[in-house]
Design a protein around this motif. Structure first.
Motif, PDB file in Angstrom:
ATOM      1  N   GLU A  49       0.686  -0.789  -0.104  1.00  0.00           N
ATOM      2  CA  GLU A  49       0.076   0.340   0.162  1.00  0.00           C
ATOM      3  C   GLU A  49       0.575   1.336  -0.638  1.00  0.00           C
ATOM      4  OE1 GLU A  49      -3.118   2.230   2.644  1.00  0.00           O
ATOM      5  OE2 GLU A  49      -2.628   0.374   2.841  1.00  0.00           O
ATOM      6  N   ASN A  53       0.879   4.296  -2.273  1.00  0.00           N
ATOM      7  CA  ASN A  53       0.934   5.384  -2.367  1.00  0.00           C
ATOM      8  C   ASN A  53       1.615   6.569  -3.062  1.00  0.00           C
ATOM      9  OD1 ASN A  53      -1.545   5.444  -1.596  1.00  0.00           O
ATOM     10  ND2 ASN A  53      -0.679   5.141   0.297  1.00  0.00           N
ATOM     11  N   ARG A  56       2.027   6.584  -7.272  1.00  0.00           N
ATOM     12  CA  ARG A  56       0.843   7.798  -7.470  1.00  0.00           C
ATOM     13  C   ARG A  56       1.323   9.614  -6.701  1.00  0.00           C
ATOM     14  NH1 ARG A  56      -2.624   5.087  -5.568  1.00  0.00           N
ATOM     15  NH2 ARG A  56      -3.328   5.242  -3.638  1.00  0.00           N
TER      16      ARG A  56
END
Length: 76
Positions: A49, A53, A56
């Protein structure tokens, strides 16, 4: 030397020593690392995760820089 500096900096900023240095490749595959809380470093799902993140965020920043470069080229 960079890893040791990052570890010392994390201790100074957090006042804690319960973190781990985790190798994390950058979005382009370049080598890298991050200081993380032990609970996050031991959780593969949390690591994934965090990687997503980060990927992104970097992609959004690159798109913004490209747009700003285009605007600057038009006004020059």
């Amino acid at each position: 030397m960079q890893r040791e500096y990052a570890t010392v900096l994390a201790i100074l900023l957090t006042g804690r020593m319960d973190h781990r240095l985790v190798e994390r490749p950058g979005p382009d595959g370049s080598p890298g690392f991050a200081n993380m809380e032990t609970s996050a470093a031991d959780d593969p799902a949390k690591l994934q995760e965090l990687r997503e993140n980060h990927r992104r965020f970097v992609s959004e920043q690159q798109a913004l820089y490209n747009e700003l470069d285009g605007i600057a080229a038009l006004t020059a």
